[in-house]
Design an enzyme around this catalytic site. Structure first.
Site, PDB file in Angstrom:
ATOM      1  N   GLU A 245     -45.202 -60.581  31.020  1.00 38.73           N
ATOM      2  CA  GLU A 245     -44.048 -59.764  31.443  1.00 38.73           C
ATOM      3  C   GLU A 245     -42.810 -60.633  31.505  1.00 38.73           C
ATOM      4  O   GLU A 245     -42.853 -61.754  32.024  1.00 38.73           O
ATOM      5  CB  GLU A 245     -44.238 -59.176  32.849  1.00 38.73           C
TER       6      GLU A 245
ATOM      7  N   GLU B 229     -50.715 -59.531  38.772  1.00 39.71           N
ATOM      8  CA  GLU B 229     -49.983 -60.106  39.905  1.00 39.71           C
ATOM      9  C   GLU B 229     -50.651 -59.891  41.257  1.00 39.71           C
ATOM     10  O   GLU B 229     -50.066 -59.241  42.153  1.00 39.71           O
ATOM     11  CB  GLU B 229     -48.562 -59.538  39.949  1.00 39.71           C
TER      12      GLU B 229
HETATM   13  C1  BGC Z   1     -44.683 -55.841  38.025  1.00 36.67           C
HETATM   14  C2  BGC Z   1     -44.152 -54.559  37.405  1.00 36.67           C
HETATM   15  C3  BGC Z   1     -42.740 -54.310  37.882  1.00 36.67           C
HETATM   16  C4  BGC Z   1     -41.873 -55.473  37.450  1.00 36.67           C
HETATM   17  C5  BGC Z   1     -40.403 -55.344  37.833  1.00 36.67           C
HETATM   18  C6  BGC Z   1     -43.698 -56.960  38.043  1.00 36.67           C
HETATM   19  O1  BGC Z   1     -43.831 -57.668  39.231  1.00 36.67           O
HETATM   20  O2  BGC Z   1     -45.879 -56.229  37.401  1.00 36.67           O
HETATM   21  O3  BGC Z   1     -45.016 -53.517  37.706  1.00 36.67           O
HETATM   22  O4  BGC Z   1     -42.227 -53.103  37.443  1.00 36.67           O
HETATM   23  O5  BGC Z   1     -42.348 -56.645  38.051  1.00 36.67           O
HETATM   24  O6  BGC Z   1     -40.261 -55.323  39.209  1.00 36.67           O
END
Ligand code: BGC
Length: 441
Positions: free
Chosen positions: A352, A156
């Site tokens: 993610e 990101e």
């Molecule tokens: C990030 C993580 C973060 C998650 C939740 C993502 O933007 O890569 O490191 O914990 O979001 O906020």
């Protein structure tokens, strides 16, 4: 909770969970300082005043965590390598052990080479940081490349630029607004140089994890639509266009550091083809024309004076982070990326997706994941080539400026008892394990 079985995904689809080094490892005494150590030392930067000096103490407890991964039955584990740890003597030994343990447990290691924890002596505003990143990547690849086949360069860069360099709510805490754009360009350059370094070390399966989300105009008014388009460029296209098309969106290239010739030659490096494209998705954004007053959205405080403002997405349940739950946003996002980039979009992996909720009987998380996995399947039915899905996150962890006040894990960590940091699988852990079993039945 939904009771219909999750649809069957194609054989070979990669199921996994994600974490990052600074958020779980602890053992701050066994690495050099990162920008996050300096940031969290400043009073008022982190909601609960905490630091990640111990976090989940994964550094010392990784065997237990690998056993949790094996019990979950994931194909792959996405973790990040801490550059500040690799910078300290013997630092790579930890990842060597972790990778060995993952391989022995039948879990494929998928390291991310940068997840926001820049060594404190470095700065993304310096062009030289890109070349230093590539040199560090070569060292890691030489050591782990015999057992690691899939790599992620950066996590990101959009959030790291926006939150860390433009708004100052993440490390390194700069409030440069649009003057933060050089940090974006240098991260992109670092990515391109890292792809080359990885290929030179024999790696053949390389991607990046970018944050994306649909951007919805607050209304049909021209001013709202224009503001939403601008926000869409910042979040969705500023990083994807150079990577996938070899150019910056209109009007942005001129803001990058250096001469036009230099930016053009950097873009050739940045657009070095990747083998797959990682998408991190949490929620869509509803965006309107600028407002007089500062706004708060999803925990991010936006100053006034920006050419857009964030508005609440109405009529949706919110997670503990205040983010709206919109599973079909994932279908919209993936089909939108595929329409926009066409043949230039390589196969996608959702690197993610997840939510923060309290409690061990986390039915809200189950509903969130269930809805998003189905939404992902619908995007695949609509023709998007998606090869994998990773839940954020395996463990409750140090949620950056929110400290330990937001729990994203499938496994609960008892931060109230720092001597033990007991891990307890939540209901969602058992649910995800059963989903994976059913996929293989
Ligand atoms: C990030 C993580 C973060 C998650 C939740 C993502 O933007 O890569 O490191 O914990 O979001 O906020």
């Amino acid at each position: 909770m939904a009771t219909n079985p999750i649809p069957q995904f194609p054989p070979g689809f990669l199921w996994g969970v994600s974490t990052s080094a600074h958020q779980i490892e602890g053992a701050a005494d066994k690495r050099t300082p990162s920008v996050w150590d300096a940031f969290t030392a400043e009073p008022g930067r982190v909601r609960d005043g905490s630091t990640a000096a111990v976090a989940c103490d994964h550094y010392h407890r990784h065997r237990e965590d690998v056993a949790l991964l094996a019990g979950l039955g994931v194909d792959a584990y996405r973790f990040s390598v801490s550059w500040p740890r690799v910078d300290s003597p013997g630092g790579l030994d930890f990842y060597d052990r972790l990778v060995d343990d993952l391989c022995a447990a039948g879990v494929r290691p998928v390291p991310t080479l940068f997840h926001w924890d820049l060594p404190a002596r470095l700065d993304w505003l310096d062009r030289d940081t890109a070349a230093r990143f590539a040199a560090y990547v070569s060292v890691v690849a030489d050591r782990l490349g015999d057992r690691v086949s899939r790599w992620i360069t950066l996590n990101e860069p959009a959030e790291h630029t926006l939150l860390g360099h433009a708004l100052g709510v993440h490390a390194p805490g700069r409030r440069l607004l649009f003057d933060a754009l050089p940090a974006a360009h240098h991260q992109l350059l670092a990515h391109g140089l890292a792809v080359r370094a990885l290929r030179a070390a024999g790696a053949a399966d390389i991607g990046i994890a970018n944050s994306h989300g649909p951007t919805w105009p607050a209304s049909d008014e021209a001013a709202d639509r224009e503001a939403a388009e601008f926000y869409d460029v910042l979040l969705n296209r500023l990083f994807a266009d150079p990577l996938l098309l070899g150019r910056y969106p209109d009007g942005v290239g001129e803001l990058m550091p250096g001469t036009a010739e230099r930016v053009a030659s950097d873009l050739e490096v940045i657009a070095e083809p990747v083998d797959w494209y990682g998408v991190n998705y949490y929620a869509p954004a509803r965006v309107g024309a600028p407002q007089e007053a500062a706004t708060d959205a999803g925990g991010v405080h936006l100053p006034s004076g920006l050419p857009f403002s964030l508005r609440p997405v109405e009529g949706r349940p919110l997670t503990d982070s205040g983010w709206p739950v919109v599973p079909e946003g994932l279908t919209e996002l993936l089909t939108g990326l595929s329409d926009h980039y066409g043949d230039r979009l390589p196969p996608v992996i959702v690197t993610e997706n997840g939510c923060s909720y309290e409690g061990l009987d986390d039915q809200h998380r189950i509903a969130y994941l269930d809805g998003h996995i189905r939404a992902l399947h619908r995007a695949m039915e609509a023709g998007v080539d998606v090869r994998g899905y990773f839940v954020w996150s395996l463990l409750d962890n140090f949620e950056w400026a929110e400290g330990y006040t937001r729990r994203f894990g499938l496994v609960h960590v008892d931060f109230a008892d720092p001597a033990r940091l007991t891990r307890t699988p939540k209901a969602s852990y058992g649910w995800f394990r059963d989903v994976l079993r059913a996929q293989r039945a």
